[in-house]
Every structure is written in C-alpha cells, then in structure tokens.
Design an enzyme around this catalytic site. Structure first.
Site, PDB file in Angstrom:
ATOM      1  N   GLN A 178       6.942   0.481 -10.946  1.00 22.79           N
ATOM      2  CA  GLN A 178       6.033   0.639  -9.808  1.00 22.79           C
ATOM      3  C   GLN A 178       6.542  -0.169  -8.616  1.00 22.79           C
ATOM      4  O   GLN A 178       6.222  -1.343  -8.461  1.00 22.79           O
ATOM      5  CB  GLN A 178       4.618   0.202 -10.201  1.00 22.79           C
ATOM      6  N   PHE A 179       7.326   0.486  -7.768  1.00 24.12           N
ATOM      7  CA  PHE A 179       7.930  -0.198  -6.618  1.00 24.12           C
ATOM      8  C   PHE A 179       6.882  -0.740  -5.660  1.00 24.12           C
ATOM      9  O   PHE A 179       7.141  -1.697  -4.923  1.00 24.12           O
ATOM     10  CB  PHE A 179       8.912   0.721  -5.882  1.00 24.12           C
ATOM     11  N   THR A 180       5.674  -0.180  -5.651  1.00 22.54           N
ATOM     12  CA  THR A 180       4.648  -0.629  -4.705  1.00 22.54           C
ATOM     13  C   THR A 180       4.194  -2.059  -4.972  1.00 22.54           C
ATOM     14  O   THR A 180       3.562  -2.671  -4.106  1.00 22.54           O
ATOM     15  CB  THR A 180       3.432   0.317  -4.703  1.00 22.54           C
TER      16      THR A 180
END
Length: 150
Positions: free
Chosen positions: A78-80
C-alpha cells in the site's frame, strides 16, 4: 518501510471479484515502501511483526505473538502509507518507492516473513485495485515505521 498491522478475526483480499487470499485469526499487514528502504528494513520489520505481543493469553492480556498464537497473515502492498499531507489537501506520494524498487522489496518482505513465521502468508496483487475485507479484532491496530527504530 511503514506497516499498519491489524489484529483480525478474519481478512481477505479480492481482485476483480476473485478471492486472492483469506485468513482467519491473525494479522493483516499493510506495507508501504519508501525510497531508501532495503533488506535491513525488511529483516527488522518482519521480526518485529511476528514477535509483537498483541494476542491475548489465557488471562485475556495481550501477551502472545503471532508466532505463539499460531495465527496467519496477509501482506498487502500500500504505497499510500507513504503519503505526505504537509501541504494542501492533495497527498504527495513522492516518498513512495517506484514499482521497479518496491516490487522486489515487497516480494522479499513476503519471503522473509514466511521464513520468520514458518508458514505461507497470503498476499494481495501488487498495483491492482484490491478490495480488502477484514474484521478487526479488538480493535488492535499498530503502526510501525522502520525509520523510527530508536
């Protein structure tokens, strides 16, 4: 690396209506990889997660780890998690590693946590539009950042 670790009664990942991974009792691990992360971050974070004493013992006290509890895990990229919200209202993801860096590190993290846990773990599909379903147990949610080890 930043991880959001959630103790769950159950969790699953679905992509385009297809069930990719599911577990019962265990941990859902959301993993955000940033520029500069490396194998040392992977090793430290994996050991920290599998040994976190966040499962109840026979007295109802959070005193058991995932290893001791025998639960399962799902790791979802999850890059966010690397979002910066300092300026304005639109998050910046400049700290998030690009796929050519983050995919190999994500895959290595999955291998390492499987080794540390002694069993297979579920995964999401890197870069896919995933639907993550979970029943948070507690709720217990812990945020761990490898840049804040001290």
């Amino acid at each position: 690396m930043k991880a959001v670790v959630q103790r769950v009664s159950k969790a699953s990942v679905t992509v385009e209506g297809e069930l990719i991974s599911s577990i019962g009792n265990g941990l859902l691990i959301l993993l955000g990889i940033r520029n500069g992360d490396d194998e040392k971050d992977i090793e430290w974070l994996s050991r920290k997660i599998v040994n976190l004493r966040i499962f109840n013992d026979e007295n109802g006290v959070m005193n058991k780890s995932l290893l001791e509890n025998g639960g399962d895990a799902i790791v979802v990229s999850q890059f966010t998690l690397q979002a910066s919200t300092k300026k304005g209202n639109r998050p910046s993801y400049i700290k998030a590693a690009k796929p050519d860096i983050s995919i190999p590190l994500y895959e290595e993290f999955v291998k390492t946590i499987q080794k540390d846990l002694g069993k297979e773990v579920g995964t999401g599909v890197f870069g896919a539009d995933m639907k993550v379903d979970l029943l948070n147990d507690g709720p217990v949610t812990i945020v761990i950042d490898t840049k804040n080890k001290e």
